[in-house]
Design an enzyme around this catalytic site. Sequence first.
Site, mmCIF file in Angstrom:
data_model
loop_
_atom_site.group_PDB
_atom_site.id
_atom_site.type_symbol
_atom_site.label_atom_id
_atom_site.label_comp_id
_atom_site.label_asym_id
_atom_site.label_seq_id
_atom_site.Cartn_x
_atom_site.Cartn_y
_atom_site.Cartn_z
ATOM 1 N N LEU A 177 -1.584 -3.779 1.565
ATOM 2 C CA LEU A 177 -0.444 -3.173 2.253
ATOM 3 C C LEU A 177 -0.779 -1.725 2.560
ATOM 4 O O LEU A 177 -0.981 -0.915 1.655
ATOM 5 C CB LEU A 177 0.809 -3.234 1.383
ATOM 6 C CG LEU A 177 2.059 -2.584 1.997
ATOM 7 C CD1 LEU A 177 2.591 -3.434 3.158
ATOM 8 C CD2 LEU A 177 3.153 -2.374 0.952
ATOM 9 N N ASP A 192 -2.626 0.491 -0.433
ATOM 10 C CA ASP A 192 -3.394 1.639 0.052
ATOM 11 C C ASP A 192 -2.456 2.803 0.344
ATOM 12 O O ASP A 192 -1.509 2.671 1.131
ATOM 13 C CB ASP A 192 -4.148 1.269 1.328
ATOM 14 C CG ASP A 192 -4.970 2.432 1.865
ATOM 15 O OD1 ASP A 192 -6.139 2.563 1.455
ATOM 16 O OD2 ASP A 192 -4.441 3.215 2.685
ATOM 17 N N TYR A 208 -0.013 11.058 2.527
ATOM 18 C CA TYR A 208 1.096 10.238 3.011
ATOM 19 C C TYR A 208 2.434 10.660 2.406
ATOM 20 O O TYR A 208 3.489 10.241 2.892
ATOM 21 C CB TYR A 208 0.859 8.755 2.710
ATOM 22 C CG TYR A 208 -0.382 8.159 3.326
ATOM 23 C CD1 TYR A 208 -1.126 8.848 4.294
ATOM 24 C CD2 TYR A 208 -0.825 6.895 2.943
ATOM 25 C CE1 TYR A 208 -2.270 8.292 4.840
ATOM 26 C CE2 TYR A 208 -1.970 6.338 3.496
ATOM 27 C CZ TYR A 208 -2.692 7.041 4.436
ATOM 28 O OH TYR A 208 -3.825 6.486 4.975
ATOM 29 N N HIS A 212 -10.723 11.551 1.955
ATOM 30 C CA HIS A 212 -9.941 11.092 3.105
ATOM 31 C C HIS A 212 -10.646 11.322 4.448
ATOM 32 O O HIS A 212 -10.562 10.497 5.355
ATOM 33 C CB HIS A 212 -8.572 11.779 3.114
ATOM 34 C CG HIS A 212 -7.520 11.004 3.833
ATOM 35 N ND1 HIS A 212 -6.193 11.017 3.484
ATOM 36 C CD2 HIS A 212 -7.581 10.176 4.911
ATOM 37 C CE1 HIS A 212 -5.501 10.243 4.301
ATOM 38 N NE2 HIS A 212 -6.318 9.728 5.176
#
Length: 331
Positions: A21, A47, A52, A114
């Site tokens: 997900l 994930d 986020y 990232h």
Amino acid sequence: MPSQLTSVTFHNGMKMPIVGLGTWQSKPDEIATALDTALELGYRHIDTAYMYQNEAEIGKTLKKWFDSGKLKREDVFIVTKLPPKGNHAESVEKYLKRSLKALQLDYVDLYLIHIAVGFKDIGEDLWPMDENGATATDPSTDHVSLWKAMEAQVDAGRARSIGLSNFNSRQIARIVKAARIRPANLQVELNVYFQQRELVAFCKALDITICAYAAIGSPGMNQWLKDQGKPVPEFPDLIKDPVVCKIAKQHNKTSAQVLLRHCMQREIVVIPKSVKPDRIKENFQVFDFELTEEEMEELNSLDKRQPGRRFTLDSFKELLTHPEFPYHEPY
């Protein structure tokens, strides 16, 4: 590839579920319902990322499931990522500890850098700004020292595996050459319009698994660009591609399911994002059919190579001039 393939295996023996997900753009007030739905359906791979800003809500939901006894910690594969402002050897532990505290976990299964570009670690803004109002990038980003700090997180038990996201082959090779603990996974943009075949082959030769983001074209990206005050370029909709639609009809499946399945049959992990229960369910109903060799070839022929890249970051001029910007090279 057998239709029942449900995971990929890292060089250290760890298994990563092939469907997870994705939670990019999942707002804090939406993520709990989305995660509940996913776990009920059988998702065992989540994930997320520090960037986020939804790790705390994910953590609350996971704790609820673990406390209830319905799941054990080892049943769920959790991925999070070091933010660009954490791309300094001395910042890695700080940001991983923050993520673990928010997620209410003792460890993550996979910790990724990232993006190859580093920001200055100043203030609390995710996108720190300089005195001119531009993103405060750090041109001295040192991937080798950064990777050593990532390895230290494995030694400390805070990450079971470590990997990369949005790195090119040259950058990966540099890290592999210096690594004591090799990268286990690379997460990159990948779909039928941008199949990244050279990069996938390069990583396969190094026993690095691949996870695809934007496997169905990232329909939410336009809104993200608008939110950032950036122009929204026109881009074809993968879901409406005639070849994809034709194959979907042949299998009585949706275009999204065919796009996901195409990646899976290349042994590439997919992390489709949704907060809608019906879509979350649909994205997981990809284990009961298999694309034929001819259908795979038809989909392979849709590859646009570099023009198919959607996440070019062209709107973020400060990133383009960083010495470690990853997309100036072919792969």
